[in-house]
Design an enzyme around this catalytic site. Structure first.
Site, PDB file in Angstrom:
ATOM      1  N   SER A 112      36.170 -13.620  39.641  1.00 21.79           N
ATOM      2  CA  SER A 112      36.325 -12.818  40.849  1.00 21.79           C
ATOM      3  C   SER A 112      35.758 -13.498  42.091  1.00 21.79           C
ATOM      4  O   SER A 112      36.183 -14.579  42.446  1.00 21.79           O
ATOM      5  CB  SER A 112      35.691 -11.443  40.617  1.00 21.79           C
ATOM      6  OG  SER A 112      35.961 -10.593  41.690  1.00 21.79           O
ATOM      7  N   HIS A 113      34.773 -12.897  42.714  1.00 17.04           N
ATOM      8  CA  HIS A 113      34.225 -13.378  43.979  1.00 17.04           C
ATOM      9  C   HIS A 113      33.084 -14.364  43.789  1.00 17.04           C
ATOM     10  O   HIS A 113      32.502 -14.827  44.762  1.00 17.04           O
ATOM     11  CB  HIS A 113      33.726 -12.172  44.768  1.00 17.04           C
ATOM     12  CG  HIS A 113      32.836 -11.306  43.921  1.00 17.04           C
ATOM     13  ND1 HIS A 113      33.336 -10.553  42.889  1.00 17.04           N
ATOM     14  CD2 HIS A 113      31.504 -11.150  43.903  1.00 17.04           C
ATOM     15  CE1 HIS A 113      32.342  -9.931  42.274  1.00 17.04           C
ATOM     16  NE2 HIS A 113      31.215 -10.277  42.862  1.00 17.04           N
ATOM     17  N   ASP A 276      39.369 -11.709  47.870  1.00 21.45           N
ATOM     18  CA  ASP A 276      38.384 -12.497  47.135  1.00 21.45           C
ATOM     19  C   ASP A 276      39.033 -13.520  46.201  1.00 21.45           C
ATOM     20  O   ASP A 276      40.241 -13.759  46.264  1.00 21.45           O
ATOM     21  CB  ASP A 276      37.450 -11.567  46.349  1.00 21.45           C
ATOM     22  CG  ASP A 276      38.149 -10.943  45.153  1.00 21.45           C
ATOM     23  OD1 ASP A 276      39.375 -10.733  45.235  1.00 21.45           O
ATOM     24  OD2 ASP A 276      37.480 -10.678  44.136  1.00 21.45           O
ATOM     25  N   ASP A 278      40.048 -13.716  43.108  1.00 22.89           N
ATOM     26  CA  ASP A 278      41.205 -13.383  42.280  1.00 22.89           C
ATOM     27  C   ASP A 278      42.128 -12.355  42.925  1.00 22.89           C
ATOM     28  O   ASP A 278      43.042 -11.842  42.272  1.00 22.89           O
ATOM     29  CB  ASP A 278      40.757 -12.902  40.898  1.00 22.89           C
ATOM     30  CG  ASP A 278      39.919 -11.647  40.970  1.00 22.89           C
ATOM     31  OD1 ASP A 278      39.213 -11.462  41.976  1.00 22.89           O
ATOM     32  OD2 ASP A 278      39.971 -10.828  40.030  1.00 22.89           O
ATOM     33  N   ASP A 280      41.719  -9.237  44.085  1.00 28.52           N
ATOM     34  CA  ASP A 280      41.688  -7.790  43.868  1.00 28.52           C
ATOM     35  C   ASP A 280      40.862  -7.042  44.918  1.00 28.52           C
ATOM     36  O   ASP A 280      40.999  -5.829  45.053  1.00 28.52           O
ATOM     37  CB  ASP A 280      41.252  -7.432  42.436  1.00 28.52           C
ATOM     38  CG  ASP A 280      39.899  -7.968  42.061  1.00 28.52           C
ATOM     39  OD1 ASP A 280      39.282  -8.673  42.881  1.00 28.52           O
ATOM     40  OD2 ASP A 280      39.456  -7.690  40.925  1.00 28.52           O
ATOM     41  N   ARG A 281      40.023  -7.760  45.648  1.00 30.92           N
ATOM     42  CA  ARG A 281      39.196  -7.071  46.657  1.00 30.92           C
ATOM     43  C   ARG A 281      39.817  -7.196  48.047  1.00 30.92           C
ATOM     44  O   ARG A 281      40.636  -8.072  48.290  1.00 30.92           O
ATOM     45  CB  ARG A 281      37.797  -7.674  46.693  1.00 30.92           C
ATOM     46  CG  ARG A 281      37.063  -7.490  45.400  1.00 30.92           C
ATOM     47  CD  ARG A 281      35.627  -7.912  45.538  1.00 30.92           C
ATOM     48  NE  ARG A 281      34.922  -7.572  44.300  1.00 30.92           N
ATOM     49  CZ  ARG A 281      33.632  -7.458  44.177  1.00 30.92           C
ATOM     50  NH1 ARG A 281      32.851  -7.666  45.212  1.00 30.92           N
ATOM     51  NH2 ARG A 281      33.084  -7.144  43.017  1.00 30.92           N
ATOM     52  N   LYS A 375      42.555  -3.186  40.994  1.00 30.17           N
ATOM     53  CA  LYS A 375      42.434  -3.092  42.442  1.00 30.17           C
ATOM     54  C   LYS A 375      43.271  -4.212  43.043  1.00 30.17           C
ATOM     55  O   LYS A 375      43.567  -5.201  42.376  1.00 30.17           O
ATOM     56  CB  LYS A 375      40.987  -3.154  42.879  1.00 30.17           C
ATOM     57  CG  LYS A 375      40.218  -4.339  42.407  1.00 30.17           C
ATOM     58  CD  LYS A 375      38.730  -4.057  42.568  1.00 30.17           C
ATOM     59  CE  LYS A 375      37.913  -5.151  41.913  1.00 30.17           C
ATOM     60  NZ  LYS A 375      36.584  -4.685  41.517  1.00 30.17           N
TER      61      LYS A 375
END
Ligand code: G1P
Ligand code: ZN
Length: 542
Positions: A112-113, A276, A278, A280-281, A375
């Protein structure tokens, strides 16, 4: 030829809030990633010939794990493996690919982030056939399997050319390298009023989008610049890099500072956003106006019917427990249900599948709807653009109008990162023991109404998830939440969530720091953060 490679378990392959997340050097150990992938497959036991989706955020080690995962999948009887070109699939796009191709699940390779590179982080998450993260029962079973695993299966096959679209036979199956962007962009075009956004752009509406050298670059270029007509160069840091250019691909005030600087300058464009690692944010910033993710969820819910894909209205809203109650007030006004779930996207899956909610979100910059089971950063940006274009209003004006209708929730999250694990555990244990004595006490002007350890009972399947964070609720709607992160890779991270409610006729235009000062003092008095951790300031405020 299928080969069985003898192996022994590694300790600590316990999936957290979003899958197994560790340093690259851990993942790179012999059998480490292979064991985990085999444990996933042993647990989910795919039907022979099933389809598996594999894609990642392009970070360092992505391609290596993808090649291994392809061979393991084929050896275990998957008939088809769908891989994003270049090994790339944003997390929401992977969710969409699972759903639209009828796949049995996906391996999403991402941290992710978190930063990327040889000394940074990597992760593997398994998503199920509905497109969403595996529920706790599945992740627990995967963890149990990692403790007894003694072999993994593979086939003798050369590496796939991940950059070339098309099918390649591997063993008894086939690997299809697919365009990671096209299907997703088409889905977005069915949900949002692209014509209205294009018209606004033609009339001078401007934007900037920071892809942070992460996975959304190709998606954003295709959708914002090619399909919506935003000026060339609207998408910044558009090329995905294995180390995200040395930055944390985390869209917040610290790591997306350049975006904030742009949006608070005199010549700021109308709209700014970022996503982010990947994809999703999301981060939403108007001209001189940052929108907290909790507010964004509430504002989108109140206006989402303006997007063609949601013209029928919003059926229900869900938010994670630490997310502010702003969305609950919209749900109350619309006369629809509001759900409070534990942190982590997987808890929204049942509510979405059961049709109980249309939109959901987390304070950690996650927002999405029933179009996928993750998300979705680009989705949130498009939802904002659609609403602003149709209403012909600025972000700041929309926010002001929202607060004047529902009241305003001032909000901040204070993170204390890389704490000694024992110190963090002791703080939580100590506070948990004292919770029953808190109601009825006061901290300055704040009177405690209720204090508990959040326990969620899934309204769809009745599954219980206990110990999901400590809540202290004050009279008048303000609140503090304490919980430990489930995604950190270094020591423990304490998150303190601070929330102050001002009704519609209250103080709506104040400075957030000033409005939260009493809550910050109360948090210290309640939890003894400095005493337990030696820290007098958080490492990050978002
Ligand atoms: C964090 C966020 C949470 C989010 C998760 C995955 O988890 O707080 O909302 O779902 O990352 O992106 P945490 O580290 O708090 O467990
Ligand atoms: Zn992410």
């Amino acid at each position: 030829m299928i080969r069985s490679i003898p192996s022994t378990p590694y300790a600590g392959q316990k999936p957290g809030t979003s899958g197994l997340r560790k340093k690259v050097r851990e993942f790179a150990q012999a059998n480490y990633a292979e064991n985990f992938i085999q444990a996933v497959i042993d647990v989910v036991a795919p039907a022979p010939g099933a389809t598996l989706v594999i894609g990642g955020d392009g970070r360092y080690h992505n391609r290596t794990v993808i090649q291994a995962a392809i061979r393991i999948a084929i050896a275990n009887g998957y008939g088809r493996v769908l891989v994003g070109q270049g090994g790339i699939l944003s997390t929401p796009a992977a969710s969409h690919v699972i759903r639209s191709y009828g796949a049995s699940g996906a391996l999403v390779l991402s941290a992710s982030h978190n930063p990327g590179g040889p000394d940074e982080d990597f992760g593997i998450k398994y998503n199920i056939a509905n497109g969403g993260p595996a529920p706790e029962a599945v992740t627990e079973a995967i963890y149990a399997r990692t403790l007894t695993i003694d072999r993994w299966l593979t086939v003798d096959a050369p590496d796939i050319d991940l950059d070339r679209l098309g099918d390649t036979p591997v063993g008894a199956g086939v690997v299809s390298v697919i365009d990671p962007v096209a299907d997703y962009a088409d889905l977005m075009a069915t949900l949002f009023d692209f014509a209205a956004i294009r018209a606004a752009v033609a009339a001078g509406f401007t934007a900037t989008f920071d892809a942070m050298h992460a996975v959304t670059g190709p998606y954003a270029v295709e959708i914002f610049e090619r399909r919506l007509g935003f000026a060339a160069g609207t998408v910044k840091n558009r090329v995905p890099l294995e180390d995200f250019g040395g930055h944390h691909p985390d869209p917040n005030r610290v790591h997306a500072k350049a975006l904030f600087d742009t949006m608070y300058a005199d010549d700021a464009p109308d709209f700014g956003a970022a996503s982010d690692g990947d994809g999703d944010r999301n981060l939403i910033v108007g001209r001189g106006c940052y929108v907290t993710p909790s507010d964004s969820l509430a504002m989108l819910a109140a206006n989402l019917h303006l997007a063609p894909g949601y013209a029928g209205g919003v059926k229900g809203i869900a938010r994670s427990m630490p997310t502010s109650a702003a969305a609950d007030r919209v749900a109350a006004a619309l006369g629809i249900p509001a759900f409070e779930t534990p942190t982590g996207w997987k808890f929204f899956g049942n509510l979405l599948d059961a049709g109980r909610i249309t939109i959901c979100g987390e304070e950690s910059a996650g927002t999405s709807s029933d179009h996928v089971r993750e998300k979705d950063g680009v989705w949130a940006v498009l939802a904002w653009l659609n609403i602003l274009a149709v209403r012909g209003i600025s972000v700041a004006a929309l926010a002001r109008e929202h607060w004047a209708t529902y009241g305003r929730t001032y909000y901040a999250r204070h993170d204390y990162e890389a704490l000694p694990t024992e110190a963090a555990a002791a703080l939580i244990a100590d506070l948990t023991a004292r919770l029953p004595a808190l109601p009825g006490t006061a901290f300055g002007p704040l009177h405690v109404d209720l204090a508990d350890s959040f326990c969620y009972v899934d309204p769809v399947d009745g599954a219980t998830s206990a110990n999901q964070g400590l809540r202290v609720l004050f009279a008048g709607g303000s609140r503090i939440v304490f919980r430990l992160s489930g995604t950190g890779t270094e020591g423990a991270t304490l998150r303190v969530y601070l929330e102050r409610y001002e009704p519609a006729d209250g103080a709506l235009d104040q400075d957030t720091d000033a409005m939260l000062a009493e809550l910050i003092a109360a948090a210290e008095a309640i939890a003894g953060i400095a005493r337990h951790t030696g820290r007098t300031q958080p490492s990050v405020i978002t």
